[in-house]
Design a protein around this motif. Sequence first.
Motif, mmCIF file in Angstrom:
data_model
loop_
_atom_site.group_PDB
_atom_site.id
_atom_site.type_symbol
_atom_site.label_atom_id
_atom_site.label_comp_id
_atom_site.label_asym_id
_atom_site.label_seq_id
_atom_site.Cartn_x
_atom_site.Cartn_y
_atom_site.Cartn_z
ATOM 1 N N ARG A 29 51.756 16.557 12.804
ATOM 2 C CA ARG A 29 51.362 15.551 13.801
ATOM 3 C C ARG A 29 50.458 16.182 14.864
ATOM 4 O O ARG A 29 49.472 15.573 15.300
ATOM 5 C CB ARG A 29 52.608 14.917 14.433
ATOM 6 C CG ARG A 29 53.315 13.935 13.508
ATOM 7 C CD ARG A 29 54.631 13.457 14.096
ATOM 8 N NE ARG A 29 54.446 12.476 15.153
ATOM 9 C CZ ARG A 29 54.539 11.157 14.989
ATOM 10 N NH1 ARG A 29 54.783 10.648 13.790
ATOM 11 N NH2 ARG A 29 54.394 10.339 16.007
ATOM 12 N N TRP A 30 50.776 17.395 15.279
ATOM 13 C CA TRP A 30 49.960 18.081 16.287
ATOM 14 C C TRP A 30 48.559 18.368 15.747
ATOM 15 O O TRP A 30 47.566 18.106 16.421
ATOM 16 C CB TRP A 30 50.638 19.378 16.710
ATOM 17 C CG TRP A 30 49.810 20.175 17.693
ATOM 18 C CD1 TRP A 30 49.635 19.920 19.026
ATOM 19 C CD2 TRP A 30 49.027 21.338 17.400
ATOM 20 N NE1 TRP A 30 48.794 20.845 19.578
ATOM 21 C CE2 TRP A 30 48.403 21.741 18.617
ATOM 22 C CE3 TRP A 30 48.791 22.092 16.251
ATOM 23 C CZ2 TRP A 30 47.567 22.853 18.689
ATOM 24 C CZ3 TRP A 30 47.965 23.192 16.331
ATOM 25 C CH2 TRP A 30 47.358 23.565 17.532
ATOM 26 N N LEU A 31 48.481 18.885 14.516
ATOM 27 C CA LEU A 31 47.181 19.185 13.915
ATOM 28 C C LEU A 31 46.337 17.922 13.765
ATOM 29 O O LEU A 31 45.157 17.902 14.127
ATOM 30 C CB LEU A 31 47.374 19.843 12.546
ATOM 31 C CG LEU A 31 47.807 21.302 12.512
ATOM 32 C CD1 LEU A 31 48.168 21.718 11.088
ATOM 33 C CD2 LEU A 31 46.714 22.219 13.066
ATOM 34 N N ASN A 32 46.952 16.859 13.226
ATOM 35 C CA ASN A 32 46.211 15.611 13.013
ATOM 36 C C ASN A 32 45.761 14.985 14.329
ATOM 37 O O ASN A 32 44.587 14.622 14.485
ATOM 38 C CB ASN A 32 47.076 14.608 12.241
ATOM 39 C CG ASN A 32 47.132 14.891 10.752
ATOM 40 O OD1 ASN A 32 46.230 15.508 10.195
ATOM 41 N ND2 ASN A 32 48.185 14.446 10.100
ATOM 42 N N ASN A 33 46.682 14.857 15.270
ATOM 43 C CA ASN A 33 46.340 14.209 16.541
ATOM 44 C C ASN A 33 45.240 14.962 17.280
ATOM 45 O O ASN A 33 44.290 14.366 17.800
ATOM 46 C CB ASN A 33 47.580 14.102 17.430
ATOM 47 C CG ASN A 33 48.575 13.073 16.934
ATOM 48 O OD1 ASN A 33 48.239 12.208 16.130
ATOM 49 N ND2 ASN A 33 49.806 13.168 17.402
ATOM 50 N N ARG A 34 45.358 16.275 17.309
ATOM 51 C CA ARG A 34 44.390 17.112 18.032
ATOM 52 C C ARG A 34 43.010 17.029 17.390
ATOM 53 O O ARG A 34 42.004 16.783 18.067
ATOM 54 C CB ARG A 34 44.900 18.552 18.044
ATOM 55 C CG ARG A 34 43.941 19.594 18.589
ATOM 56 C CD ARG A 34 44.661 20.940 18.607
ATOM 57 N NE ARG A 34 43.754 22.041 18.887
ATOM 58 C CZ ARG A 34 43.111 22.743 17.962
ATOM 59 N NH1 ARG A 34 43.239 22.425 16.667
ATOM 60 N NH2 ARG A 34 42.316 23.748 18.302
ATOM 61 N N ALA A 35 42.948 17.227 16.055
ATOM 62 C CA ALA A 35 41.659 17.241 15.362
ATOM 63 C C ALA A 35 41.002 15.863 15.368
ATOM 64 O O ALA A 35 39.800 15.737 15.614
ATOM 65 C CB ALA A 35 41.849 17.729 13.924
ATOM 66 N N LEU A 36 41.784 14.837 15.101
ATOM 67 C CA LEU A 36 41.220 13.493 15.021
ATOM 68 C C LEU A 36 40.779 12.990 16.394
ATOM 69 O O LEU A 36 39.717 12.388 16.528
ATOM 70 C CB LEU A 36 42.239 12.527 14.407
ATOM 71 C CG LEU A 36 42.589 12.770 12.932
ATOM 72 C CD1 LEU A 36 43.694 11.830 12.491
ATOM 73 C CD2 LEU A 36 41.371 12.601 12.045
ATOM 74 N N ALA A 37 41.594 13.230 17.412
ATOM 75 C CA ALA A 37 41.251 12.745 18.750
ATOM 76 C C ALA A 37 39.959 13.376 19.258
ATOM 77 O O ALA A 37 39.128 12.706 19.882
ATOM 78 C CB ALA A 37 42.403 13.018 19.711
ATOM 79 N N ARG A 38 39.778 14.648 18.979
ATOM 80 C CA ARG A 38 38.569 15.331 19.468
ATOM 81 C C ARG A 38 37.338 15.004 18.620
ATOM 82 O O ARG A 38 36.212 15.035 19.119
ATOM 83 C CB ARG A 38 38.808 16.840 19.507
ATOM 84 C CG ARG A 38 39.866 17.243 20.525
ATOM 85 C CD ARG A 38 39.926 18.747 20.705
ATOM 86 N NE ARG A 38 41.043 19.137 21.566
ATOM 87 C CZ ARG A 38 41.310 20.390 21.922
ATOM 88 N NH1 ARG A 38 40.537 21.378 21.481
ATOM 89 N NH2 ARG A 38 42.338 20.665 22.694
ATOM 90 N N SER A 39 37.550 14.695 17.348
ATOM 91 C CA SER A 39 36.417 14.459 16.445
ATOM 92 C C SER A 39 36.011 13.001 16.360
ATOM 93 O O SER A 39 34.888 12.693 15.956
ATOM 94 C CB SER A 39 36.766 14.957 15.031
ATOM 95 O OG SER A 39 37.157 16.309 15.045
#
Length: 382
Positions: free
Chosen positions: A139-149
């Motif tokens: 969840r941390w990896l997905n949220n961080r990468a998707l939110a910034r990209s």
Amino acid sequence: MKKIGILAFGDKYGGGVYQYTQSIIDALKEDKTNKYIIFCSSNDDRFDSYGLEVRKIDKPRSSLFVKIVRAFQLFLFIQRPWFFTKEELDKFSDIDIFLSPAISPYPHFYMNKIFVFTLHDMQERYYPKFFSKYERLIRWLNNRALARSAAKIICESNFVKNDIVKFLRINEDKISVIQSPPPENFLNYKFEAEQFKKIKKKYGLPEKFIFYPAQCWFHKNHIKLVEAFKIVSEKYDDVYLILTGSQQNNYNNLIARIDELGLQTKIKHLGYIDYEDLPYLYKMSQFLVMPTLFESVSIPIYEAFTLEVAVCSSNVTALPEQVGNAGLIFDPNSINDIAEKMMAYLSNEELRKIKARLGFERVRGFNHEEYKKKLIGVLQSV
């Protein structure tokens, strides 16, 4: 005219994202300013009659090596379509903008495509005990990468928007709060008198029951609900509790607690039921109870409002914002408060009618045309 790819890979047993995706497609299917292409799995036929292009593809199973590499891609923001098959590249390559109703990086992040996605909640920040270490990492990896990209982020409440800003440090101008109406078939629903008898017989429904449709996730708080219902059943012996939803990770604990409380004859768990039957269960119930510990926006609450069914809800996260004065609210951690509010409804039919009407008024102007305008506004801003 842009080609917008709507990613509809959600599983009907996986929770509210399934209905949320359908609401998005219901809203956008009449828009002629863009060309919409729906992506779904090969066994999903629900969009075949929508008049939109549907491209069916089953996501290939990933080996452990591929999963590890893709995790590093998310961590380091490496947007490359490594490991994609020719079929995947062919089906996705002509899309200008991807619209992802689920928190998933496939395929848009890896293909370095422009995308808009919905971040439904950041529950793991509040209830880490409900998630394994692996789940929290993903969840941390997905949220961080998707939110910034992402070009834009959609969420369904100001509560979640504030969480995105706080935990992911995203500029609030990038976030649009757009509440989703129930799927189109719930709006202006036409009931058939004979169908009530058929549904009642099909599921063995009692005359009087309280209704809770939810997957058996820990945060759905089924255990506290049945403990509160024990208090209710001692005063209202003719009232039952009907539960629906797939048997997720808290199901065995729920059944064990029902047995311990001696409520086997008063509580029925129907499992996953046919979606077309759902409006009848709402309408036959005394009211909807929603004891969840965490919710961005509750789709069942809007479904109940739309069908003029009274709502009794927990007072956490975005739910007070959603319910307003159109329902009774309680502390989901207090068995006595849950029981008290349920009994307030059971003892006062007029109160149920008043709240049901207020709920209907709350969503009466909440239609797919207005929803469509807001979604298109986000896509145009991209």
